[in-house]
Motif scaffolding. Structure first.
Motif, PDB file in Angstrom:
ATOM      1  N   THR A 282      -4.010  -7.166  -2.497  1.00  0.00           N
ATOM      2  CA  THR A 282      -4.023  -6.012  -1.209  1.00  0.00           C
ATOM      3  C   THR A 282      -4.698  -4.684  -1.645  1.00  0.00           C
ATOM      4  OG1 THR A 282      -1.707  -6.874  -0.496  1.00  0.00           O
ATOM      5  CG2 THR A 282      -2.204  -4.536   0.107  1.00  0.00           C
ATOM      6  N   LEU A 283      -4.494  -4.320  -2.829  1.00  0.00           N
ATOM      7  CA  LEU A 283      -4.949  -2.916  -3.400  1.00  0.00           C
ATOM      8  C   LEU A 283      -6.449  -3.049  -3.469  1.00  0.00           C
ATOM      9  CD1 LEU A 283      -2.218  -1.981  -5.696  1.00  0.00           C
ATOM     10  CD2 LEU A 283      -2.440  -1.118  -3.484  1.00  0.00           C
ATOM     11  N   ARG A 284      -6.985  -4.398  -3.758  1.00  0.00           N
ATOM     12  CA  ARG A 284      -8.383  -4.744  -3.825  1.00  0.00           C
ATOM     13  C   ARG A 284      -9.105  -4.908  -2.605  1.00  0.00           C
ATOM     14  NH1 ARG A 284      -8.754  -9.341  -8.238  1.00  0.00           N
ATOM     15  NH2 ARG A 284      -8.253  -7.983 -10.092  1.00  0.00           N
ATOM     16  N   GLY A 285      -8.332  -4.802  -1.397  1.00  0.00           N
ATOM     17  CA  GLY A 285      -8.860  -5.247  -0.017  1.00  0.00           C
ATOM     18  C   GLY A 285      -9.356  -6.490   0.133  1.00  0.00           C
ATOM     19  N   GLU A 286      -8.871  -7.445  -0.625  1.00  0.00           N
ATOM     20  CA  GLU A 286      -8.797  -8.757  -0.580  1.00  0.00           C
ATOM     21  C   GLU A 286      -7.999  -9.564   0.273  1.00  0.00           C
ATOM     22  OE1 GLU A 286      -9.778 -10.362  -4.529  1.00  0.00           O
ATOM     23  OE2 GLU A 286     -11.149  -8.742  -5.005  1.00  0.00           O
TER      24      GLU A 286
ATOM     25  N   ARG B 195      -7.614  -8.807   5.969  1.00  0.00           N
ATOM     26  CA  ARG B 195      -8.044  -7.598   7.048  1.00  0.00           C
ATOM     27  C   ARG B 195      -9.510  -7.588   6.749  1.00  0.00           C
ATOM     28  NH1 ARG B 195      -4.232  -3.081   8.033  1.00  0.00           N
ATOM     29  NH2 ARG B 195      -6.207  -1.891   8.568  1.00  0.00           N
ATOM     30  N   ASN B 196     -10.002  -7.988   5.704  1.00  0.00           N
ATOM     31  CA  ASN B 196     -11.533  -8.272   5.036  1.00  0.00           C
ATOM     32  C   ASN B 196     -12.075  -9.390   5.960  1.00  0.00           C
ATOM     33  OD1 ASN B 196     -13.892  -8.967   3.612  1.00  0.00           O
ATOM     34  ND2 ASN B 196     -13.172  -7.838   1.971  1.00  0.00           N
ATOM     35  N   PRO B 197     -13.102  -9.237   6.622  1.00  0.00           N
ATOM     36  CA  PRO B 197     -13.862 -10.254   7.445  1.00  0.00           C
ATOM     37  C   PRO B 197     -14.179 -11.442   6.365  1.00  0.00           C
ATOM     38  CG  PRO B 197     -14.689  -8.019   8.168  1.00  0.00           C
ATOM     39  CD  PRO B 197     -13.751  -7.701   7.018  1.00  0.00           C
ATOM     40  N   LYS B 198     -14.892 -11.057   5.424  1.00  0.00           N
ATOM     41  CA  LYS B 198     -15.393 -12.160   4.620  1.00  0.00           C
ATOM     42  C   LYS B 198     -14.437 -12.746   3.931  1.00  0.00           C
ATOM     43  CE  LYS B 198     -19.806  -9.607   3.370  1.00  0.00           C
ATOM     44  NZ  LYS B 198     -20.484  -9.073   2.274  1.00  0.00           N
ATOM     45  N   ILE B 199     -13.279 -12.253   3.551  1.00  0.00           N
ATOM     46  CA  ILE B 199     -12.238 -12.929   2.747  1.00  0.00           C
ATOM     47  C   ILE B 199     -11.560 -13.766   3.960  1.00  0.00           C
ATOM     48  CG2 ILE B 199      -9.941 -12.810   1.650  1.00  0.00           C
ATOM     49  CD1 ILE B 199     -12.308 -11.823  -0.159  1.00  0.00           C
ATOM     50  N   ARG B 200     -11.334 -13.295   5.102  1.00  0.00           N
ATOM     51  CA  ARG B 200     -10.792 -13.960   6.257  1.00  0.00           C
ATOM     52  C   ARG B 200     -11.713 -15.249   6.448  1.00  0.00           C
ATOM     53  NH1 ARG B 200     -10.253 -10.158   9.633  1.00  0.00           N
ATOM     54  NH2 ARG B 200     -12.504 -10.401  10.630  1.00  0.00           N
ATOM     55  N   GLN B 201     -12.741 -15.041   6.589  1.00  0.00           N
ATOM     56  CA  GLN B 201     -13.657 -16.329   6.818  1.00  0.00           C
ATOM     57  C   GLN B 201     -13.342 -17.451   5.721  1.00  0.00           C
ATOM     58  OE1 GLN B 201     -17.811 -15.471   6.756  1.00  0.00           O
ATOM     59  NE2 GLN B 201     -18.386 -17.052   8.123  1.00  0.00           N
TER      60      GLN B 201
ATOM     61  N   MET C 246      -0.226  -6.575  10.800  1.00  0.00           N
ATOM     62  CA  MET C 246      -1.243  -5.622  10.489  1.00  0.00           C
ATOM     63  C   MET C 246      -2.443  -6.628   9.589  1.00  0.00           C
ATOM     64  SD  MET C 246      -0.339  -2.883  11.506  1.00  0.00           S
ATOM     65  CE  MET C 246      -1.922  -1.892  10.991  1.00  0.00           C
ATOM     66  N   LYS C 247      -2.590  -7.694   9.792  1.00  0.00           N
ATOM     67  CA  LYS C 247      -3.550  -8.680   9.479  1.00  0.00           C
ATOM     68  C   LYS C 247      -3.975  -8.738   7.880  1.00  0.00           C
ATOM     69  CE  LYS C 247      -4.533  -9.134  13.897  1.00  0.00           C
ATOM     70  NZ  LYS C 247      -3.626  -9.023  14.594  1.00  0.00           N
ATOM     71  N   TYR C 248      -3.063  -8.317   7.053  1.00  0.00           N
ATOM     72  CA  TYR C 248      -3.204  -8.618   5.748  1.00  0.00           C
ATOM     73  C   TYR C 248      -2.930 -10.063   5.365  1.00  0.00           C
ATOM     74  CZ  TYR C 248      -2.787  -3.563   5.067  1.00  0.00           C
ATOM     75  OH  TYR C 248      -2.898  -2.351   5.171  1.00  0.00           O
TER      76      TYR C 248
ATOM     77  N   LYS D  17       0.780  -1.171   0.129  1.00  0.00           N
ATOM     78  CA  LYS D  17       0.031   0.070  -0.035  1.00  0.00           C
ATOM     79  C   LYS D  17       0.819   1.214   0.017  1.00  0.00           C
ATOM     80  CE  LYS D  17      -3.970   0.010   1.675  1.00  0.00           C
ATOM     81  NZ  LYS D  17      -5.430  -0.182   2.142  1.00  0.00           N
ATOM     82  N   TRP D  18       1.828   1.248   0.896  1.00  0.00           N
ATOM     83  CA  TRP D  18       2.779   2.323   0.709  1.00  0.00           C
ATOM     84  C   TRP D  18       3.510   2.749  -0.294  1.00  0.00           C
ATOM     85  CZ3 TRP D  18       8.109   2.975   0.142  1.00  0.00           C
ATOM     86  CH2 TRP D  18       8.526   4.263   0.406  1.00  0.00           C
ATOM     87  N   LEU D  19       4.040   1.483  -1.241  1.00  0.00           N
ATOM     88  CA  LEU D  19       4.851   1.659  -2.259  1.00  0.00           C
ATOM     89  C   LEU D  19       3.793   2.207  -3.532  1.00  0.00           C
ATOM     90  CD1 LEU D  19       7.433   1.063  -3.816  1.00  0.00           C
ATOM     91  CD2 LEU D  19       6.708  -1.299  -4.088  1.00  0.00           C
ATOM     92  N   GLU D  20       2.675   1.812  -3.508  1.00  0.00           N
ATOM     93  CA  GLU D  20       1.720   2.078  -4.428  1.00  0.00           C
ATOM     94  C   GLU D  20       1.774   3.593  -4.823  1.00  0.00           C
ATOM     95  OE1 GLU D  20      -0.527   0.947  -7.749  1.00  0.00           O
ATOM     96  OE2 GLU D  20       0.691  -0.085  -6.509  1.00  0.00           O
ATOM     97  N   LYS D  21       1.742   4.352  -3.948  1.00  0.00           N
ATOM     98  CA  LYS D  21       1.704   5.833  -3.881  1.00  0.00           C
ATOM     99  C   LYS D  21       3.077   6.502  -4.106  1.00  0.00           C
ATOM    100  CE  LYS D  21      -1.604   5.583  -0.015  1.00  0.00           C
ATOM    101  NZ  LYS D  21      -1.744   5.855   1.301  1.00  0.00           N
ATOM    102  N   ARG D  22       4.191   5.703  -4.352  1.00  0.00           N
ATOM    103  CA  ARG D  22       5.503   6.301  -4.870  1.00  0.00           C
ATOM    104  C   ARG D  22       5.656   6.211  -6.374  1.00  0.00           C
ATOM    105  NH1 ARG D  22       3.900   7.003  -0.486  1.00  0.00           N
ATOM    106  NH2 ARG D  22       4.925   7.026   1.411  1.00  0.00           N
ATOM    107  N   ASP D  23       6.256   7.253  -6.692  1.00  0.00           N
ATOM    108  CA  ASP D  23       6.492   7.166  -8.418  1.00  0.00           C
ATOM    109  C   ASP D  23       7.480   6.370  -8.754  1.00  0.00           C
ATOM    110  OD1 ASP D  23       8.463   8.864  -7.372  1.00  0.00           O
ATOM    111  OD2 ASP D  23       8.314  10.524  -8.407  1.00  0.00           O
ATOM    112  N   PHE D  24       8.522   5.824  -7.897  1.00  0.00           N
ATOM    113  CA  PHE D  24       9.250   4.944  -8.222  1.00  0.00           C
ATOM    114  C   PHE D  24       8.862   3.526  -7.875  1.00  0.00           C
ATOM    115  CE2 PHE D  24      10.069   6.291  -3.951  1.00  0.00           C
ATOM    116  CZ  PHE D  24      10.056   5.073  -3.184  1.00  0.00           C
TER     117      PHE D  24
END
Length: 175
Positions: A149-153, A156-162, A125-127, A86-93
């Motif tokens: 990760t970028l989709r939130g799948e 951390r997503n309760p439905k995906i975790r289940q 961080m529960k990813y 998530k951090w890296l996605e916001k970086r131009d490099f």
């Protein structure tokens, strides 16, 4: 005027929390970035002395640690691969960065883009992504991990975790 007051108070409180956080980090000598890593090699992380560059939490284990080295030699540190993505996605490099992840199977730093990832581990961080040098059943590539990760799948997503935990239980029960 009444509608602006809560916004101003909220911004002030957030600013105060951020200032306190950075002040405490400086007092403890916490590391969030290292400069001059022009060889783009993984740097040793001193546990309880480095902070995650995404969330600011102290790195207290290498188990899910990762590092990102920019082309200019700056290195950032993370304690969960999902946060790093998530951090890296916001970086131009982001496409030029060297990514290092700590491999759970070999206990060494490996190229994060070449690693294999599980999706259902208990990470800081529960990813849920654990990195491995050697491919094993039900692992995915870096690019798949990045997209999930970028989709939130993630875990951390309760439905995906289940779903992932049910799948894991079914796999372990069938052995």
């Amino acid at each position: 005027m009444k509608s602006i007051k809560p916004i101003v108070i909220t911004i002030f409180i957030i600013g105060l929390i951020v200032a306190i956080f950075f002040n405490l980090a400086e007092e403890k000598g916490m590391v969030t970035i290292k400069k001059g890593n022009f060889d783009a090699k993984p740097l040793p992380i001193k546990l309880h002395h480095y902070q995650d560059s995404q969330c600011g939490m102290v790195i207290d284990s290498l188990e899910y640690a990762s590092e990102v080295v920019a082309p200019n030699g700056n290195t950032w540190f993370f304690h969960d691969h999902g946060g790093m993505v998530k951090w890296l996605e916001k970086r131009d490099f982001r496409d030029k960065a060297k990514i290092w992840v700590y491999a759970r199977d070999t206990k060494e730093w490996i190229d994060g883009r070449e690693a294999y990832y599980t999706k259902d581990e208990l990470t800081p961080m529960k990813y849920g992504f654990g990195a491995y040098k050697n491919r094993k059943e039900n692992t995915i590539s870096f690019e798949e991990m990045r997209i999930l990760t970028l989709r939130g799948e993630t875990m951390r997503n309760p439905k995906i975790r289940q779903q992932l935990l049910k799948l894991k239980k079914d796999e372990n029960g069938s052995n």
